[in-house]
Each structure stands twice: as structure tokens, then as C-alpha cells.
Design a protein around this motif. Structure first.
Motif, PDB file in Angstrom:
ATOM      1  N   ARG A  71      99.841   4.768  23.098  1.00 23.00           N
ATOM      2  CA  ARG A  71     101.229   4.640  22.654  1.00 23.00           C
ATOM      3  C   ARG A  71     101.491   5.520  21.424  1.00 23.00           C
ATOM      4  NH1 ARG A  71     105.876   1.335  22.880  1.00 23.00           N
ATOM      5  NH2 ARG A  71     105.325   1.175  25.080  1.00 23.00           N
ATOM      6  N   LEU A  72     100.572   5.517  20.465  1.00 27.45           N
ATOM      7  CA  LEU A  72     100.753   6.347  19.270  1.00 27.45           C
ATOM      8  C   LEU A  72     100.708   7.836  19.616  1.00 27.45           C
ATOM      9  CD1 LEU A  72      98.657   4.310  16.689  1.00 27.45           C
ATOM     10  CD2 LEU A  72     101.143   4.517  16.780  1.00 27.45           C
ATOM     11  N   ASP A  73      99.830   8.212  20.554  1.00 31.40           N
ATOM     12  CA  ASP A  73      99.797   9.607  20.996  1.00 31.40           C
ATOM     13  C   ASP A  73     101.138  10.012  21.613  1.00 31.40           C
ATOM     14  OD1 ASP A  73      97.212  10.101  20.151  1.00 31.40           O
ATOM     15  OD2 ASP A  73      96.295   9.691  22.108  1.00 31.40           O
ATOM     16  N   ALA A  74     101.748   9.091  22.389  1.00 29.82           N
ATOM     17  CA  ALA A  74     103.047   9.381  23.001  1.00 29.82           C
ATOM     18  C   ALA A  74     104.126   9.538  21.933  1.00 29.82           C
ATOM     19  CB  ALA A  74     103.428   8.262  23.974  1.00 29.82           C
ATOM     20  N   ILE A  75     104.093   8.672  20.917  1.00 37.99           N
ATOM     21  CA  ILE A  75     105.070   8.759  19.830  1.00 37.99           C
ATOM     22  C   ILE A  75     104.935  10.093  19.097  1.00 37.99           C
ATOM     23  CG2 ILE A  75     105.727   7.785  17.595  1.00 37.99           C
ATOM     24  CD1 ILE A  75     104.904   5.025  18.750  1.00 37.99           C
ATOM     25  N   LEU A  76     103.697  10.473  18.782  1.00 35.83           N
ATOM     26  CA  LEU A  76     103.463  11.731  18.074  1.00 35.83           C
ATOM     27  C   LEU A  76     103.904  12.926  18.907  1.00 35.83           C
ATOM     28  CD1 LEU A  76      99.975  10.975  16.484  1.00 35.83           C
ATOM     29  CD2 LEU A  76     102.128  11.305  15.254  1.00 35.83           C
ATOM     30  N   ALA A  77     103.654  12.871  20.224  1.00 39.30           N
ATOM     31  CA  ALA A  77     104.058  13.976  21.098  1.00 39.30           C
ATOM     32  C   ALA A  77     105.576  14.128  21.116  1.00 39.30           C
ATOM     33  CB  ALA A  77     103.530  13.738  22.515  1.00 39.30           C
ATOM     34  N   LEU A  78     106.297  13.013  21.182  1.00 39.60           N
ATOM     35  CA  LEU A  78     107.759  13.071  21.181  1.00 39.60           C
ATOM     36  C   LEU A  78     108.286  13.562  19.833  1.00 39.60           C
ATOM     37  CD1 LEU A  78     108.549   9.783  23.118  1.00 39.60           C
ATOM     38  CD2 LEU A  78     108.954  12.123  23.917  1.00 39.60           C
ATOM     39  N   GLN A  79     107.638  13.150  18.738  1.00 40.66           N
ATOM     40  CA  GLN A  79     108.062  13.639  17.425  1.00 40.66           C
ATOM     41  C   GLN A  79     107.863  15.144  17.314  1.00 40.66           C
ATOM     42  OE1 GLN A  79     105.745  10.833  14.980  1.00 40.66           O
ATOM     43  NE2 GLN A  79     107.684  10.056  14.158  1.00 40.66           N
ATOM     44  N   ARG A  80     106.776  15.653  17.882  1.00 40.91           N
ATOM     45  CA  ARG A  80     106.543  17.098  17.837  1.00 40.91           C
ATOM     46  C   ARG A  80     107.608  17.853  18.638  1.00 40.91           C
ATOM     47  NH1 ARG A  80     100.956  15.515  17.790  1.00 40.91           N
ATOM     48  NH2 ARG A  80     100.896  15.484  20.064  1.00 40.91           N
ATOM     49  N   GLN A  81     108.213  17.199  19.635  1.00 39.39           N
ATOM     50  CA  GLN A  81     109.281  17.818  20.415  1.00 39.39           C
ATOM     51  C   GLN A  81     110.630  17.751  19.696  1.00 39.39           C
ATOM     52  OE1 GLN A  81     109.355  16.545  24.613  1.00 39.39           O
ATOM     53  NE2 GLN A  81     107.271  15.793  24.338  1.00 39.39           N
ATOM     54  N   GLY A  82     110.670  17.095  18.542  1.00 42.16           N
ATOM     55  CA  GLY A  82     111.898  17.047  17.761  1.00 42.16           C
ATOM     56  C   GLY A  82     112.676  15.760  17.870  1.00 42.16           C
ATOM     57  N   PHE A  83     112.152  14.756  18.588  1.00 41.85           N
ATOM     58  CA  PHE A  83     112.858  13.493  18.730  1.00 41.85           C
ATOM     59  C   PHE A  83     112.619  12.615  17.502  1.00 41.85           C
ATOM     60  CE2 PHE A  83     112.190  14.874  23.124  1.00 41.85           C
ATOM     61  CZ  PHE A  83     113.472  14.738  23.641  1.00 41.85           C
ATOM     62  N   ASN A  84     113.681  11.964  17.014  1.00 40.57           N
ATOM     63  CA  ASN A  84     113.508  11.035  15.907  1.00 40.57           C
ATOM     64  C   ASN A  84     113.139   9.652  16.431  1.00 40.57           C
ATOM     65  OD1 ASN A  84     115.921   9.841  16.800  1.00 40.57           O
ATOM     66  ND2 ASN A  84     117.153  10.980  15.336  1.00 40.57           N
ATOM     67  N   LEU A  85     112.868   8.718  15.520  1.00 43.47           N
ATOM     68  CA  LEU A  85     112.382   7.406  15.943  1.00 43.47           C
ATOM     69  C   LEU A  85     113.430   6.628  16.723  1.00 43.47           C
ATOM     70  CD1 LEU A  85     110.283   6.262  12.847  1.00 43.47           C
ATOM     71  CD2 LEU A  85     109.454   7.103  15.053  1.00 43.47           C
ATOM     72  N   VAL A  86     114.703   6.814  16.401  1.00 44.06           N
ATOM     73  CA  VAL A  86     115.755   6.138  17.161  1.00 44.06           C
ATOM     74  C   VAL A  86     115.731   6.602  18.610  1.00 44.06           C
ATOM     75  CG1 VAL A  86     118.253   5.856  17.415  1.00 44.06           C
ATOM     76  CG2 VAL A  86     117.212   5.768  15.150  1.00 44.06           C
ATOM     77  N   SER A  87     115.588   7.915  18.825  1.00 36.14           N
ATOM     78  CA  SER A  87     115.513   8.451  20.182  1.00 36.14           C
ATOM     79  C   SER A  87     114.268   7.945  20.897  1.00 36.14           C
ATOM     80  CB  SER A  87     115.490   9.979  20.139  1.00 36.14           C
ATOM     81  OG  SER A  87     116.563  10.486  19.390  1.00 36.14           O
TER      82      SER A  87
END
Length: 259
Positions: A71-87
Motif C-alpha cells: 500500500r505504501l509503495d502504491a502511495i509513493l508511486a502515485l505521489q511521484r506521478q504528481g497526485f496529491n493525498l486528496v487524489s
């Protein structure tokens, strides 16, 4: 077309986090932090936002497993794509969607098919999201409805949503600076915010962090609303008048050929 798979919640039971000798196995929060390259504080913050399931507790030990790592790896991957935590909350099914009318849902589905870049931008800003079956849903209905209300002055759906996306793009760096500046100023003016003797646990610190975050959001939101309201009426009237004058000048200067 962009799709994001919702990762399953942790389902490990207490019986599964023991070795054959009876000693608990898994990761402490510090070990998990080292494994995924994230601070323990951020891990606790993700738990507070319900982005990360709670650890399994055995006695006084709080243990994480490989599902937490994924789950944390998925969160980090999405953050690297530019998504914020709300997204990310919307994509991972944490943030509840608004009960949108069928017509709005159908419009968003068409927008995703016809204007994927615009839909992607609105998802990145946490305005809309996707369910696991690909259905588009509203996540932040207020900005979406504000943009669509422009139809009352004959602004179409796509121009309205494009404007919303561009405004959000412009405001993002400004918001970063304002949040940092306002928070720093509060910490200077109210030093009791950083007193450790007022807290008894990490849970207290996480709760205070969430409360301070919401407080800063409320202050900045209302201050920005007031500033925009104070400036908009005169400026918009002036811009409309200038455009009308330009149209009149063009019409008056038209040469008519009478043969």
C-alpha cells in the motif's frame, strides 16, 4: 484512458504474525519506514487519513506486514506521478464520493472518453475520481458545481472545466507557499503548538496535526474567498465593458461596399 487499481486492505490476523516459537514477526513502524523509504511520522499520518490500514497488535507490539508495504509503495508511486493525498484517497477508495445525479455521472463519463487529458487533470487535483470498475465519480463536488454553474452565463461544460483545471494548476504553487508561510507564522505566534508536554502520545500529535491542518485550510479558504469577492465585481465589469467596446469598434469600422 487511465486506471488505478484499488489495493486490498490488510487482512492479516494476529495468529498469522507469530513464528513457530511464538515470537511475533512483522515490521515495527521504524522497520517499515526503512523498508519503504518513508518517515515513521508519514506512516502514522497515512494511518490517520485511513490511507494505510492499522498495524496488527500483539501485546504491546504494533506490527506491519507486506500488505502495508504494498500500500505504501502504491502511495509513493502515485505521489511521484504528481497526485496529491486528496487524489490518492479518491483513487484508493478512502475518500467517499458525492452522490451525484445520474446526468452528472454520465457527463463525467463522456468527458473521460472525449477529453482524457482534462479528466486526468481534474483527477490529479482530487476533483473527480474512479471506482475499481472504471466509473467516474465526484470527489470534491463544490469546485465542480461552481464551474458547471457557469452555464448560466452561456459558458459550456468543457470551457468551464478547462478553466477550473487551469485555475487549480495556477493556485497549486501559491497554495504551497501560503500553507508553509501561514503555518510557520502560527508556530511563531503560538509557541504552545510545539510544546511536547501537552501531548501524551503519537495519537495526540496526529490528532493535533489534523486539527491544525483543517484550521489552516479554513482560514486560507475564507481569506481567499473574501479577497476574490472584494476584487471581482469591479474588475469583471471593466473587462466586459472593454470587450463590448472592442466589438462595437469592430462593427463601426466595417467597410460596406455599395458597389
Amino acid at each position: 484512458m487511465f486506471r488505478h487499481r484499488v489495493l486490498p486492505e490488510a487482512t492479516v490476523t494476529i495468529d498469522e504474525v507469530t513464528t513457530t516459537s511464538g515470537a511475533p514477526v512483522g515490521y515495527s513502524v521504524e522497520e517499515l519506514a526503512r523498508k519503504v523509504g518513508m518517515s515513521p511520522r508519514n506512516i502514522r499520518a497515512h494511518q490517520a487519513r485511513r490511507l494505510l490500514p492499522p498495524p496488527v497488535r500483539r501485546g504491546r507490539a504494533a506490527l506491519y506486514d507486506d500488505s502495508h508495504v504494498r500500500r505504501l509503495d502504491a502511495i509513493l508511486a502515485l505521489q511521484r506521478q504528481g497526485f496529491n493525498l486528496v487524489s490518492i484517497e479518491a483513487m484508493l477508495g478512502v475518500r467517499a464520493s458525492d452522490d451525484a445525479p445520474d446526468g452528472l455521472t454520465a457527463m463525467l463519463q463522456r468527458l473521460t472518453a472525449d477529453r482524457p487529458a482534462l479528466a486526468h487533470a481534474l483527477t490529479r487535483h482530487g476533483v473527480i475520481g474512479r471506482t475499481t470498475d472504471g466509473t467516474v465519480r465526484t470527489v470534491r463536488p463544490r469546485p465542480l458545481r461552481a464551474a458547471l454553474d457557469l452555464h448560466r452565463v452561456r459558458v459550456g461544460t468543457v470551457p468551464a472545466l478547462q478553466t477550473l483545471s487551469e485555475v487549480l494548476d495556477s493556485l497549486r504553487p501559491v497554495a504551497d507557499e501560503l500553507v508553509a508561510a501561514v503555518t510557520a507564522r502560527l508556530l511563531t505566534l503560538a509557541p504552545e503548538l510545539v510544546r511536547s508536554d501537552a501531548r501524551s502520545s503519537w495519537a495526540d500529535l496526529d490528532r493535533e496535526t489534523l486539527l491544525l491542518t483543517q484550521g489552516v485550510v479554513n482560514v486560507l479558504t475564507e481569506a481567499f474567498r473574501l479577497a476574490v469577492e472584494n476584487q471581482s465585481e469591479a474588475h469583471i465589469a471593466e473587462l466586459l465593458e472593454n470587450h463590448l467596446d472592442a466589438d462595437v469598434c469592430l462593427e463601426d469600422s466595417t467597410v460596406i461596399d455599395n458597389g
